[in-house]
Design an enzyme around this catalytic site. Structure first.
Site, PDB file in Angstrom:
ATOM      1  N   GLU A 189       0.835  -1.224   0.000  1.00  0.00           N
ATOM      2  CA  GLU A 189       0.000   0.000   0.000  1.00  0.00           C
ATOM      3  C   GLU A 189       0.862   1.263   0.000  1.00  0.00           C
ATOM      4  O   GLU A 189       0.838   2.057   0.939  1.00  0.00           O
ATOM      5  CB  GLU A 189      -0.871   0.033   1.259  1.00  0.00           C
ATOM      6  CG  GLU A 189      -1.928  -1.014   1.289  1.00  0.00           C
ATOM      7  CD  GLU A 189      -2.824  -0.863   2.506  1.00  0.00           C
ATOM      8  OE1 GLU A 189      -2.342  -0.412   3.558  1.00  0.00           O
ATOM      9  OE2 GLU A 189      -4.013  -1.194   2.412  1.00  0.00           O
ATOM     10  N   GLU A 381      -5.309  -7.745  -0.745  1.00  0.00           N
ATOM     11  CA  GLU A 381      -5.949  -7.687   0.580  1.00  0.00           C
ATOM     12  C   GLU A 381      -7.436  -7.407   0.470  1.00  0.00           C
ATOM     13  O   GLU A 381      -7.827  -6.479  -0.242  1.00  0.00           O
ATOM     14  CB  GLU A 381      -5.372  -6.546   1.426  1.00  0.00           C
ATOM     15  CG  GLU A 381      -4.116  -6.827   2.127  1.00  0.00           C
ATOM     16  CD  GLU A 381      -3.664  -5.639   2.955  1.00  0.00           C
ATOM     17  OE1 GLU A 381      -4.521  -4.970   3.559  1.00  0.00           O
ATOM     18  OE2 GLU A 381      -2.457  -5.377   2.943  1.00  0.00           O
TER      19      GLU A 381
HETATM   20  C1  BGP Z   1      -3.999  -2.372   5.539  1.00  0.00           C
HETATM   21  C2  BGP Z   1      -2.695  -3.102   5.848  1.00  0.00           C
HETATM   22  C3  BGP Z   1      -2.823  -4.420   6.489  1.00  0.00           C
HETATM   23  C4  BGP Z   1      -4.084  -4.612   7.316  1.00  0.00           C
HETATM   24  C5  BGP Z   1      -5.290  -3.876   6.767  1.00  0.00           C
HETATM   25  C6  BGP Z   1      -6.482  -3.924   7.702  1.00  0.00           C
HETATM   26  O1  BGP Z   1      -3.712  -1.014   5.538  1.00  0.00           O
HETATM   27  O2  BGP Z   1      -1.975  -3.314   4.645  1.00  0.00           O
HETATM   28  O3  BGP Z   1      -1.639  -4.581   7.247  1.00  0.00           O
HETATM   29  O4  BGP Z   1      -3.825  -4.344   8.624  1.00  0.00           O
HETATM   30  O5  BGP Z   1      -4.985  -2.548   6.497  1.00  0.00           O
HETATM   31  O6  BGP Z   1      -6.410  -2.830   8.578  1.00  0.00           O
HETATM   32  P1  BGP Z   1      -6.538  -3.075  10.136  1.00  0.00           P
HETATM   33  O7  BGP Z   1      -5.538  -4.118  10.478  1.00  0.00           O
HETATM   34  O8  BGP Z   1      -6.265  -1.749  10.766  1.00  0.00           O
HETATM   35  O9  BGP Z   1      -7.955  -3.549  10.388  1.00  0.00           O
END
Ligand code: BGP
Length: 481
Positions: A189, A381
């Site tokens: 990201e 993701e």
């Molecule tokens: C994205 C990241 C992941 C993951 C996801 C979900 O920004 O790439 O690492 O964490 O977010 O977010 P969160 O874990 O805050 O629910």
């Protein structure tokens, strides 16, 4: 009529990230990294920044604090459950596994000339287990965490020296594990550097206010250069494909009012497409010049950088998708999302963290990103964060997650029928892990439950949720079609 579009079999799998999964934060000589000093602060709202944007004082406190709760130091203790977890994922029946490598495990201070032998040995074990399981591998080379020394001594990605330190790290990865990696992602990201500069570009938040945007974009530029150099080196050393990844927020205009549509265009350009435009097209998009001018943003791009970016663009594009967003030219009720806060969409439900559930938005995003770049697309993701509860009998009835996945999978297949070249899908947090935004173990994504709470209490034993069996059956049936 032949449009030369060949639907491929999509690869289905799951994803973790070293800092959120491994734990073992001091094992085998690993150095302390930027995630190890992020404290757990009980959530007071669905938009957390206190644990995401760290100041000098906060990292110094984290370094000396031996009593506080720093969830990434444990993660889900994947370091100690490696073989068991890979065996569970093999039983799940995945095609592809996304993981990341801890930079500080290989280079504890980040600026060493040679890697840490114990770190090499650990990842030798990791890739041996993955080879045995027969997964294809999508490797996130850097997923937010960087050696803290690179922040303290060099100022994070504002310092051009980090490019060389990163290339040293990348070369070790190619040399040791390049034979079993199919897809490489230099930075997770990469647009996160704009929204979450501590996680994204390791920039400390000033004690007295906001970030200097010129420093943020100079840091982002150094990551662009590092990404291009990694692709250049990687193409000369290994067989895998190299990609870029942005967090996609799928902006809708709040209404058909022209000003709402203008806001949607501008927000989508700066927040989503800018970084991918640079890495996939190979040059800075002209629309950013007006943004930089309007915001007094100035930073250095050399002619050599421009040539490098132009000749080392990514082979595939990838993105994270959790929710869609709304752009409105007027102030309206807000809701949180991954990395960004947006106007609330009256047509959508949200999870406890305010992230709006929108399967159709995934189809929209797939169409937009494929049409823009005309390169193979990987969903690196997607998933549903929820405060799952495990019953006395160790069952977890997460029908809400099954419904979320089923609806999103249908839209992926619809997008494929729209003509999008979808290569793979990796469900985020396939094993419960610590959340990147709010440092919570209790915000669960996995089809595998980990018995641990936000304070690190629990056995850390693994249990299959109802969604494990659903996903297992989905992949089996999909392959047999
Ligand atoms: C994205 C990241 C992941 C993951 C996801 C979900 O920004 O790439 O690492 O964490 O977010 O977010 P969160 O874990 O805050 O629910």
């Amino acid at each position: 009529m032949d449009l030369q579009f060949q639907k491929r079999k999509i690869l289905w799998g799951g994803a973790t990230a070293a800092s959120q999964y491994e734990g073992g934060w001091q094992e085998g000589g690993k150095g302390i990294d930027t995630q190890d000093v992020r404290p757990y602060i009980p959530r007071t709202s669905n938009a957390t920044t206190a644990t995401r944007l760290l100041t000098q004082a906060m990292i110094e406190k984290g370094e000396r604090d031996t009593k506080g709760r720093y969830p990434f130091r444990d993660g889900s203790k994947g370091y100690y459950h490696l073989a068991e977890d890979i065996q569970l994922l093999k039983e799940l029946g995945m095609d592809i596994y996304r993981l990341s490598i801890s930079w500080a495990r290989l280079f504890p201070n980040g600026d060493e000339l040679e890697p840490n032998p114990a770190g090499i040995a650990y990842y030798d074990r990791v890739f041996d287990e993955i080879r045995k399981a027969g997964f294809k591998v999508f490797l996130t080379m850097n997923h937010y965490a960087i050696p803290l020394n690179l922040v303290k001594k060099y100022g994070g990605w504002t310092n051009r020296k980090l490019i060389d330190f990163y290339l040293r790290f990348a070369k070790v990865v190619f040399e040791h594990w390049g034979d079993c990696i199919d897809y490489y992602l230099p930075f997770n990201e990469i647009n996160a550097g704009y929204f979450s500069p501590f996680n994204g570009v390791a920039l400390l938040k000033p004690e007295d206010g906001g970030y200097d945007q010129s420093l943020v974009f100079q840091s982002l530029h150094h990551q662009f250069v590092a990404s291009a150099k990694t692709i250049e080196l990687g193409h000369s050393m290994v067989q895998g494909k190299f990609g870029a990844m942005v967090a996609c927020f799928c902006y809708y205009p709040y209404s058909c009012k022209p000003e709402d549509n203008l806001k949607q265009t501008l927000d989508e350009n700066t927040n989503t497409w800018f970084c991918m435009d640079v890495l996939s097209r190979g040059y800075y998009p002209s629309y950013m010049q007006s943004f930089f001018d309007a915001n007094g943003i100035e930073f250095e791009i050399t002619d050599e950088d421009r040539e490098l970016l132009k000749h080392n663009t990514c082979d595939f594009v990838s993105f994270s998708y959790y929710q869609s967003s709304v752009a409105s030219c007027e102030e309206k009720e807000k809701t949180a999302g991954n990395l960004v806060v947006s106007t609330k969409n009256p047509y959508l439900q949200a999870n406890e963290w305010g992230w709006q559930i929108d399967p159709v938005g995934l189809r929209v995003t797939l169409n937009r990103i494929y049409d823009r770049y005309q390169k193979p697309v990987i969903i690196s993701e997607n998933g549903f964060g929820y405060a799952d509860v495990m019953e006395e009998d160790h069952q977890v009835h997460d029908q809400y997650r099954i419904d979320y996945l089923n609806r999103h999978f249908q839209e992926i297949l619809n997008a494929q029928n729209d003509g999008v070249d979808v290569v793979a899908y990796m469900m985020w947090g396939i094993v419960d892990i610590v959340s990147a935004g709010s440092c919570e173990m209790g915000k669960r994504y996995g089809v595998i439950y980990v018995d641990a709470d936000n304070y690190g209490n629990g056995s850390y034993d693994r249990y299959k949720k109802d969604s494990f069996y659903w996903y297992q059956q989905f992949m089996k049936e999909y392959r047999e079609e």
